[in-house]
Motif scaffolding. Structure first.
Motif: not given
Length: 214
Positions: A118-121, A110-115, A149-162
């Protein structure tokens, strides 16, 4: 049966095949028997294996091409391996979801961009439906960027195991692939190799835990 890793991501260009090649080389360097299945029509994983065979004169792991309908048979034919790595096309079509369902662990770069997030969901949803263990691996991470950093925060919010390690945007990854190698072979003391070794450590711990629980 071997511990099976499916590398999946609906987003094209996320780095699935590069990750498959790098993990394969690192696992081989640890003395593990690796089986590989290339489901992607581009056959980049297979071409890397062919380059590796030309370099060494023989191939030090087993690889075969497959599709979604035959992937189960391919895994069963690799039963002598310690670990099987499945490279999938960028989709969540039935063949890919079948490969996800076969896995002991799904790895999703997963690359750290909004697109990219979104495409990973859809991939995350397919993994959730299959109820299999997963690691989202942050790939081509920039050294510093506020959007990252914003995408990292969103990944945590989505609950994706990283994964605990991120893979940086490093030319060494692509350069080693071109030579049929992994960074643990081409630049053992480099930063790219340290990242792949740390990721492989995490994967091997999960494989050991899974075998102990079986």
């Amino acid at each position: 049966m071997p511990f099976t890793i499916t590398v999946a991501q609906r987003k094209g260009g996320a780095g699935k095949t590069t990750l498959c090649c790098q993990l394969t080389a690192c696992l081989i360097a640890r003395g593990l028997a690796v089986g590989a299945v290339d489901m992607d029509d581009q056959r980049s994983f297979t071409r890397w294996a062919e380059t590796r065979k030309r370099r060494y004169g023989e191939l030090d792991f087993d690889i075969e091409t497959s599709n979604g309908y035959a992937v189960g048979s391919s895994v069963r034919r690799s039963r002598a391996a310690d670990i099987v790595i499945i490279d999938t096309p960028p989709s969540v079509e039935p063949g890919v979801t079948r490969a996800i369902g076969l896995a002991d662990l799904v790895i999703a770069p997963l690359q750290l961009t909004p697109l990219d997030l979104d495409a990973s969901l859809p991939t995350a949803k397919a993994i959730g439906r299959a109820r299999v263990d997963a690691l989202f691996v942050i790939n081509r991470a920039p050294p510093r960027a506020r959007v990252a950093d914003r995408i990292r925060s969103e990944i945590r919010r989505q609950g994706l195991p990283t994964a605990s390690v991120e893979l940086g945007s490093r030319a060494a990854f692509a350069e080693s692939i071109a030579d049929g190698l992994g960074v643990v072979e081409s630049e053992r003391s480099g930063k790219a190799a340290a990242e792949i070794i740390a990721l492989t450590d995490e994967i091997c711990r999960r494989a050991k835990t899974a075998r102990a629980a079986a």
